[in-house]
Design an enzyme around this catalytic site. Structure first.
Site, PDB file in Angstrom:
ATOM      1  CB  ALA A 252      -0.945  -0.006   1.203  1.00  0.00           C
TER       2      ALA A 252
ATOM      3  CB  ALA B 157       2.409   6.741  -3.451  1.00  0.00           C
ATOM      4  CD1 TRP B 158       2.977   2.289  -9.620  1.00  0.00           C
ATOM      5  CD2 TRP B 158       1.121   3.495  -9.734  1.00  0.00           C
ATOM      6  NE1 TRP B 158       2.439   2.118 -10.880  1.00  0.00           N
ATOM      7  CE2 TRP B 158       1.296   2.850 -10.980  1.00  0.00           C
ATOM      8  CE3 TRP B 158      -0.001   4.313  -9.565  1.00  0.00           C
ATOM      9  CZ2 TRP B 158       0.409   2.988 -12.041  1.00  0.00           C
ATOM     10  CZ3 TRP B 158      -0.891   4.457 -10.629  1.00  0.00           C
ATOM     11  CH2 TRP B 158      -0.687   3.799 -11.855  1.00  0.00           C
ATOM     12  N   GLY B 159       0.786   1.721  -5.454  1.00  0.00           N
ATOM     13  CA  GLY B 159      -0.059   0.563  -5.203  1.00  0.00           C
ATOM     14  C   GLY B 159      -1.435   0.950  -4.696  1.00  0.00           C
TER      15      GLY B 159
ATOM     16  CB  ALA C 163       0.907   7.756  -7.158  1.00  0.00           C
TER      17      ALA C 163
ATOM     18  CE  LYS D 171      10.312   4.724 -13.224  1.00  0.00           C
ATOM     19  NZ  LYS D 171       8.939   5.124 -13.510  1.00  0.00           N
TER      20      LYS D 171
ATOM     21  NE  ARG E 219       8.131   6.955  -4.003  1.00  0.00           N
ATOM     22  CZ  ARG E 219       7.350   6.029  -3.444  1.00  0.00           C
ATOM     23  NH1 ARG E 219       7.821   5.262  -2.496  1.00  0.00           N
ATOM     24  NH2 ARG E 219       6.115   5.862  -3.852  1.00  0.00           N
ATOM     25  CG  ASN E 220      13.853   7.074  -6.666  1.00  0.00           C
ATOM     26  OD1 ASN E 220      14.567   6.423  -5.927  1.00  0.00           O
ATOM     27  ND2 ASN E 220      12.656   6.648  -7.081  1.00  0.00           N
TER      28      ASN E 220
END
Length: 467
Positions: free
Chosen positions: A54, A56-58, A240, A290, A352-353
């Site tokens: 769970a 952000a993207w999930g 997301a 990436k 976020r990276n």
């Protein structure tokens, strides 16, 4: 009646778009019915979809499915699993309370669900909230500024996955193997394997019996024994929170034709276009790469005060390294163009990276804080830097250096990757070293690295564990 077409009030999203109409509702039900037929589901057999993880993207991916198909409760069940017991700290609880009170629709929803009082108590310090608890109300711990739809949350992994038709892997690559090895124990009695869609980006490096990478889909296949044709990867230029706010986006689902074509149609939405593609390897490896180079992009942006020129120089060199690495892994990789290029661009720009790289360069984060950051989740680029460097530094994979005319480890042709390793993993240099690498007068034209890669002279099938 559940699943019937009803006249519904439209939802107005932050970008001004409007969703949910009578005709759209009917079209969604037709898509759902078609996908159920492909899976061979009987009328009284629910299509069971579960998100595992769970972040952000999930969470957004599960919420998108819930928003589209959740109303057809006699035909589909959509749930998400996350570990229980993760407490929400006081600062996050206070911020969450501010978010709730700034959104009238969210405030009214919580009051209707008799769920508002607990957020008041948490704001006052009289109650502890838990991540699984707030997820049920539509709040992802890594993305509290973007309220989602309420979700059905399960904290028991066996209950979540044992009879699921579709499992969506939203775990970081560093957790994927462990969780799916546990899941294997719950699938021993299954007659038919599930479909697994992996959203995870990252790799592991293995050195025995020969140096090779292990991608998340490979981890899942090895951990569970699910056939490779049932495991797919979905990726694209996806931030997301923006996708959930109905900003237009696209993605590719990659894998065997049997499932990628019907899944692309099932997952497609007016604001989220999903195409299908057969090249799972390139897309999954690029998904990990990436994140590696996004950390450097954030450093360059911070150190040069957002200089467009410096960022463009960095972009040219890092993409040439990415192309070089994918040609080591795949004889005919998908070109770094279209959605693949866009995915790289948006991650270097805003992911976020990239944020993590900026914070490190500014001194607002320390490497000693680790790569799991409160409010952001796992910074997967850090472990990927170590994995790619470890793999590509093996002398057994030597390639001919174009200028020195002698065999060298592949990483010697990737100066940015080498520099990021020295900054993030070895901690021998600070973030300013990334600018020194870009300004090195010995640095070749990025085009030369791309031409070398496209000559196929460096293709190493063993890197994917192939003979």
């Amino acid at each position: 009646m559940v699943g019937s077409i009803e006249v519904m009030m439209p939802n107005v999203h932050s970008n001004g778009s409007v969703s949910v109409s009578v005709s759209h509702n009917g079209g969604l039900e037709e898509k759902l019915d078609e996908f159920r037929r492909i899976l061979g589901k009987s009328d009284d057999d629910l299509l069971k979809i579960v998100g595992v993880g769970a972040g952000a993207w999930g969470s957004v991916f599960a919420a998108l499915l819930q928003d589209s198909y959740g109303r057809f409760r006699d035909k589909v069940q959509i749930r998400i699993w996350r570990r229980g017991g993760r407490a929400v700290d006081r600062a996050t609880a206070e911020h969450l309370f501010e978010v709730i009170n700034s959104r009238e629709d969210v405030l009214r929803r919580l009051i209707r669900r008799c769920a508002y009082l607990k957020y008041v108590e948490a704001r006052l310090g009289d109650r502890i909230l838990y991540a699984d608890e707030i997820l049920k109300d539509g709040f992802c711990l890594n993305m509290v500024d973007t309220p989602l739809s309420p979700m059905k949350v399960v904290t028991n992994l066996q209950e979540a996955v044992w009879d699921a038709d579709i499992v969506v892997n939203g775990l970081p690559s560093t957790e994927t193997r462990e969780v799916f090895e546990e899941i294997r124990n719950y699938w021993k009695e299954r007659i038919s394997p599930p479909i697994i869609i992996s959203l995870s980006k990252g790799i592991e490096a293995a050195l025995d019996p020969v140096p090779h990478i292990i991608t998340p889909t490979q981890m899942i296949s090895r951990a569970t024994g699910v056939p490779k044709e049932n495991i797919l990867y979905l990726g694209g230029p996806n931030i997301a929170s923006e996708i959930y706010n109905k900003e237009y986006a696209n993605a590719r689902i990659c894998g065997a034709e049997k499932w990628r074509i019907p899944l692309a149609k099932f997952l497609r939405q007016p604001h989220f276009i999903v195409w299908d593609n057969s090249d799972l390897v390139t897309h999954e490896v690029m998904g990990g790469l990436k994140n590696v180079y996004a950390i450097g992009a954030g450093m360059v942006a911070s150190l040069t005060k957002e200089s467009a020129t410096s960022k463009s120089v960095y972009f040219a060199h890092c993409t040439s390294e990415m192309i070089f690495i994918t040609h080591l892994l795949t004889e005919e990789p998908e070109k770094l163009a279209g959605p693949l290029l866009a995915d790289t661009y948006v991650t270097l720009l805003k992911g976020r990276n990239a944020w993590y790289g900026q914070m490190i360069a500014k001194g607002e984060l320390s490497l000693d804080m680790g790569d799991s950051i409160s409010g952001k989740g796992m910074i997967q680029g850090v472990s990927a830097v170590g994995a790619f460097y470890e793999l590509l530094s093996q002398s057994s994979l030597s390639v001919m250096h174009p200028n020195e005319k002698k065999p060298v480890a592949p990483v010697e042709l990737c100066p940015i990757l080498k520099t990021l390793y020295k900054i993030l993993i070895k901690r021998e240099q600070d973030s300013r070293a990334i600018l020194d690498a870009l300004r090195d007068e010995r640095l070749n034209d990025p085009r030369e690295r791309i031409e070398i890669a496209q000559s196929h002279a460096f293709y190493k099938p063993s890197l994917l564990g192939q003979p």
